[in-house]
Design a protein around this motif. Structure first.
Motif, PDB file in Angstrom:
ATOM      1  N   LEU A 100      -2.960 -63.268 -34.371  1.00 28.87           N
ATOM      2  CA  LEU A 100      -4.250 -63.363 -33.526  1.00 28.87           C
ATOM      3  C   LEU A 100      -4.300 -64.398 -32.595  1.00 28.87           C
ATOM      4  O   LEU A 100      -5.079 -64.488 -31.711  1.00 28.87           O
ATOM      5  N   GLY A 101      -2.772 -64.887 -32.054  1.00 27.32           N
ATOM      6  CA  GLY A 101      -2.441 -65.592 -30.695  1.00 27.32           C
ATOM      7  C   GLY A 101      -2.625 -65.210 -30.109  1.00 27.32           C
ATOM      8  O   GLY A 101      -3.469 -65.901 -29.284  1.00 27.32           O
ATOM      9  N   GLY A 102      -2.993 -63.578 -29.912  1.00 32.96           N
ATOM     10  CA  GLY A 102      -2.885 -63.356 -27.593  1.00 32.96           C
ATOM     11  C   GLY A 102      -4.453 -62.969 -28.312  1.00 32.96           C
ATOM     12  O   GLY A 102      -4.302 -61.300 -27.319  1.00 32.96           O
ATOM     13  N   LEU A 103      -5.276 -63.059 -29.424  1.00 29.26           N
ATOM     14  CA  LEU A 103      -6.626 -62.414 -29.188  1.00 29.26           C
ATOM     15  C   LEU A 103      -7.201 -62.243 -27.967  1.00 29.26           C
ATOM     16  O   LEU A 103      -7.619 -63.849 -27.233  1.00 29.26           O
ATOM     17  N   PRO A 104      -7.889 -61.498 -27.105  1.00 26.81           N
ATOM     18  CA  PRO A 104      -8.856 -61.448 -25.804  1.00 26.81           C
ATOM     19  C   PRO A 104     -10.049 -62.666 -25.435  1.00 26.81           C
ATOM     20  O   PRO A 104     -10.594 -62.307 -26.458  1.00 26.81           O
ATOM     21  N   PRO A 105     -10.055 -63.251 -24.599  1.00 26.16           N
ATOM     22  CA  PRO A 105     -11.065 -63.979 -24.698  1.00 26.16           C
ATOM     23  C   PRO A 105     -12.091 -62.814 -24.773  1.00 26.16           C
ATOM     24  O   PRO A 105     -13.772 -63.550 -24.934  1.00 26.16           O
ATOM     25  N   SER A 106     -12.779 -61.592 -24.223  1.00 20.23           N
ATOM     26  CA  SER A 106     -13.963 -60.814 -24.627  1.00 20.23           C
ATOM     27  C   SER A 106     -14.101 -60.689 -26.124  1.00 20.23           C
ATOM     28  O   SER A 106     -14.807 -60.576 -26.545  1.00 20.23           O
ATOM     29  N   THR A 107     -13.030 -60.637 -26.566  1.00 21.55           N
ATOM     30  CA  THR A 107     -13.323 -60.025 -28.592  1.00 21.55           C
ATOM     31  C   THR A 107     -13.606 -61.500 -28.952  1.00 21.55           C
ATOM     32  O   THR A 107     -13.293 -62.874 -29.086  1.00 21.55           O
ATOM     33  N   VAL A 108     -15.496 -61.480 -30.017  1.00 17.87           N
ATOM     34  CA  VAL A 108     -15.492 -62.066 -30.647  1.00 17.87           C
ATOM     35  C   VAL A 108     -15.126 -61.249 -32.046  1.00 17.87           C
ATOM     36  O   VAL A 108     -15.963 -60.717 -32.435  1.00 17.87           O
ATOM     37  N   LEU A 109     -14.714 -62.642 -32.591  1.00 15.75           N
ATOM     38  CA  LEU A 109     -14.271 -61.677 -34.029  1.00 15.75           C
ATOM     39  C   LEU A 109     -14.630 -62.572 -34.970  1.00 15.75           C
ATOM     40  O   LEU A 109     -14.354 -64.528 -35.291  1.00 15.75           O
ATOM     41  N   VAL A 110     -15.705 -62.556 -35.902  1.00 17.57           N
ATOM     42  CA  VAL A 110     -16.606 -63.345 -36.975  1.00 17.57           C
ATOM     43  C   VAL A 110     -16.064 -63.045 -38.373  1.00 17.57           C
ATOM     44  O   VAL A 110     -16.246 -61.073 -38.825  1.00 17.57           O
ATOM     45  N   PHE A 111     -15.659 -63.790 -39.435  1.00 18.33           N
ATOM     46  CA  PHE A 111     -15.336 -63.176 -41.048  1.00 18.33           C
ATOM     47  C   PHE A 111     -17.020 -63.889 -41.630  1.00 18.33           C
ATOM     48  O   PHE A 111     -17.381 -65.154 -41.796  1.00 18.33           O
ATOM     49  N   VAL A 112     -17.615 -62.631 -41.906  1.00 19.75           N
ATOM     50  CA  VAL A 112     -18.879 -63.851 -42.692  1.00 19.75           C
ATOM     51  C   VAL A 112     -18.849 -62.880 -44.806  1.00 19.75           C
ATOM     52  O   VAL A 112     -18.378 -61.690 -45.205  1.00 19.75           O
ATOM     53  N   ASP A 113     -19.375 -64.439 -45.327  1.00 19.24           N
ATOM     54  CA  ASP A 113     -18.532 -63.946 -46.870  1.00 19.24           C
ATOM     55  C   ASP A 113     -20.296 -64.659 -47.494  1.00 19.24           C
ATOM     56  O   ASP A 113     -21.070 -65.478 -46.803  1.00 19.24           O
ATOM     57  N   GLY A 114     -20.325 -64.339 -48.878  1.00 20.87           N
ATOM     58  CA  GLY A 114     -21.638 -65.022 -49.068  1.00 20.87           C
ATOM     59  C   GLY A 114     -20.764 -66.099 -49.717  1.00 20.87           C
ATOM     60  O   GLY A 114     -20.397 -67.332 -48.940  1.00 20.87           O
ATOM     61  N   GLU A 115     -21.041 -67.086 -50.536  1.00 21.64           N
ATOM     62  CA  GLU A 115     -20.481 -67.314 -51.830  1.00 21.64           C
ATOM     63  C   GLU A 115     -19.708 -67.904 -51.983  1.00 21.64           C
ATOM     64  O   GLU A 115     -19.260 -67.035 -52.539  1.00 21.64           O
ATOM     65  N   VAL A 116     -18.005 -69.244 -50.958  1.00 20.44           N
ATOM     66  CA  VAL A 116     -16.575 -69.153 -51.490  1.00 20.44           C
ATOM     67  C   VAL A 116     -16.365 -70.655 -51.964  1.00 20.44           C
ATOM     68  O   VAL A 116     -17.243 -71.472 -52.189  1.00 20.44           O
ATOM     69  N   ASP A 117     -16.013 -70.017 -53.091  1.00 15.09           N
ATOM     70  CA  ASP A 117     -15.504 -71.550 -53.192  1.00 15.09           C
ATOM     71  C   ASP A 117     -14.514 -72.480 -52.958  1.00 15.09           C
ATOM     72  O   ASP A 117     -13.610 -71.934 -51.942  1.00 15.09           O
TER      73      ASP A 117
END
Length: 337
Positions: A100-117
């Motif tokens: 993901l080092g070259g991710l364009p600034p136009s992209t919003v990447l979000v990881f969504v989780d419930g409860e994480v230990d």
């Protein structure tokens, strides 16, 4: 790099944070046509990267959301040690930060989780590339302050005791409380909402009703327990659910009593039951301390006898009791009346 990791057991705040993230990056109103949602447990690193590297179509931003990527890597609950081995991410996932080092600034990447230990390896991996934010449910005494603030933000005026009354009536689920606050805004308008208005407008939560019953039993208040039982039956709650709730509460009290007798305290009870907030753990500990050992030991037999009496009644066998009578006798016996 616009990469985020939102996680936690507070589903309401997590959802609202995701909504805010969308609004912040939807200045041209075209984000709906430039959004992709991926199922974390079924996706691959290559799919995530390919989606994130794609430029938006006639828009300023592209939103890529990956749901539940961390869930398979939580430590399994219960079972023996062999069944509690934690799954580890593959080497392909370990390379995700570099990919993901070259991710364009136009992209919003979000990881969504419930409860994480705390030891979740995927959470640690995402921490190297994403801005993390945890959403924890508010419980116990702090919840009343949250209700008051939420009501003020929504333009609802609550009387001094209304926040506590709303929690007692609806329960501690923040999503349900938020929904009822919005409903109160529509019904009350500019008027102050008091306890009576809450009882008239808001539906009684089953968990809150059950709490009245199990709390009275645990504290040895048979009259209050019988009143709670009558309310539950009047609301049409099935006898099997009531018996199950009583059995579950007595199991918790018995285990808490064993922890206390072994030298443990409320913190040990909280850890054993994985209770998120210290207030209910302290409540359970106090009930266990008040419960005489002999009465706690007799509770499982009383519950079995109640269920057997109801089953005999339904089969028209000798010694049977109706649901109503059997539950009343059980509640009095458990509460020490």
């Amino acid at each position: 790099m616009p990469v985020f990791h939102y996680f936690g057991a507070d589903a309401l705040s997590l959802r609202e944070a995701c909504d805010a993230l969308r609004r912040d990056h939807d200045g041209d109103g075209a984000l709906a046509n430039n959004t992709l949602v991926l199922d974390g447990p079924r996706t691959t690193p290559d799919e995530v990267v390919a989606a994130a590297m794609t430029v938006p179509f006639m828009a300023d931003h592209r939103l890529v959301r990956v749901d539940d990527l961390c869930r398979p890597y939580n430590l399994p609950r219960g079972g023996g040690a062999a069944r509690r081995r934690r799954q580890r991410p593959s080497e392909a996932w370990a390379a995700l930060p570099d990919m993901l080092g070259g991710l364009p600034p136009s992209t919003v990447l979000v990881f969504v989780d419930g409860e994480v230990d705390g030891g979740n390896p995927m959470k640690e991996l995402l921490g190297a590339v994403a801005t993390a934010k945890e959403f924890r449910p508010i419980r116990g005494r702090d919840l009343a302050g949250w209700v008051n603030k939420r009501a003020r933000d929504r333009g609802v005026s609550l009387s001094p005791r209304a926040a506590r009354a709303l929690i007692d009536w609806v329960g501690e689920d923040q999503g349900a409380l938020a929904s009822e606050i919005d409903k109160l805004r529509l019904y009350a308008g500019d008027h102050t909402v008091d306890e009576e208005a809450i009882r008239l407008i808001c539906p009684r939560n089953f968990d809150a009703e059950i709490w009245d019953l199990t709390d009275a039993v645990g504290e040895g208040r048979p009259e209050a327990a019988l009143r709670a039982l009558e309310t539950l039956r009047a609301d049409g709650r099935p006898s099997a659910a009531l018996l199950g709730a009583l059995a579950n509460q007595m199991r918790r009290i018995i285990v808490a009593r064993e922890i206390i007798d072994g030298g443990g305290d409320a913190a040990a009870v909280k850890q054993h039951f994985r209770i998120g907030h210290p207030y209910p753990a302290q409540k359970l500990t106090e009930q266990a301390r008040r419960f005489p050992p002999a009465r706690a030991a007799a509770a499982p037999r009383l519950i079995r006898d109640c269920d057997a009496a109801v089953q005999r009644f339904r089969r028209d066998l000798p010694g049977g009791l109706s649901d109503e009578v059997a539950l009343e006798l059980l509640v009095v016996d458990l509460a020490g009346g």
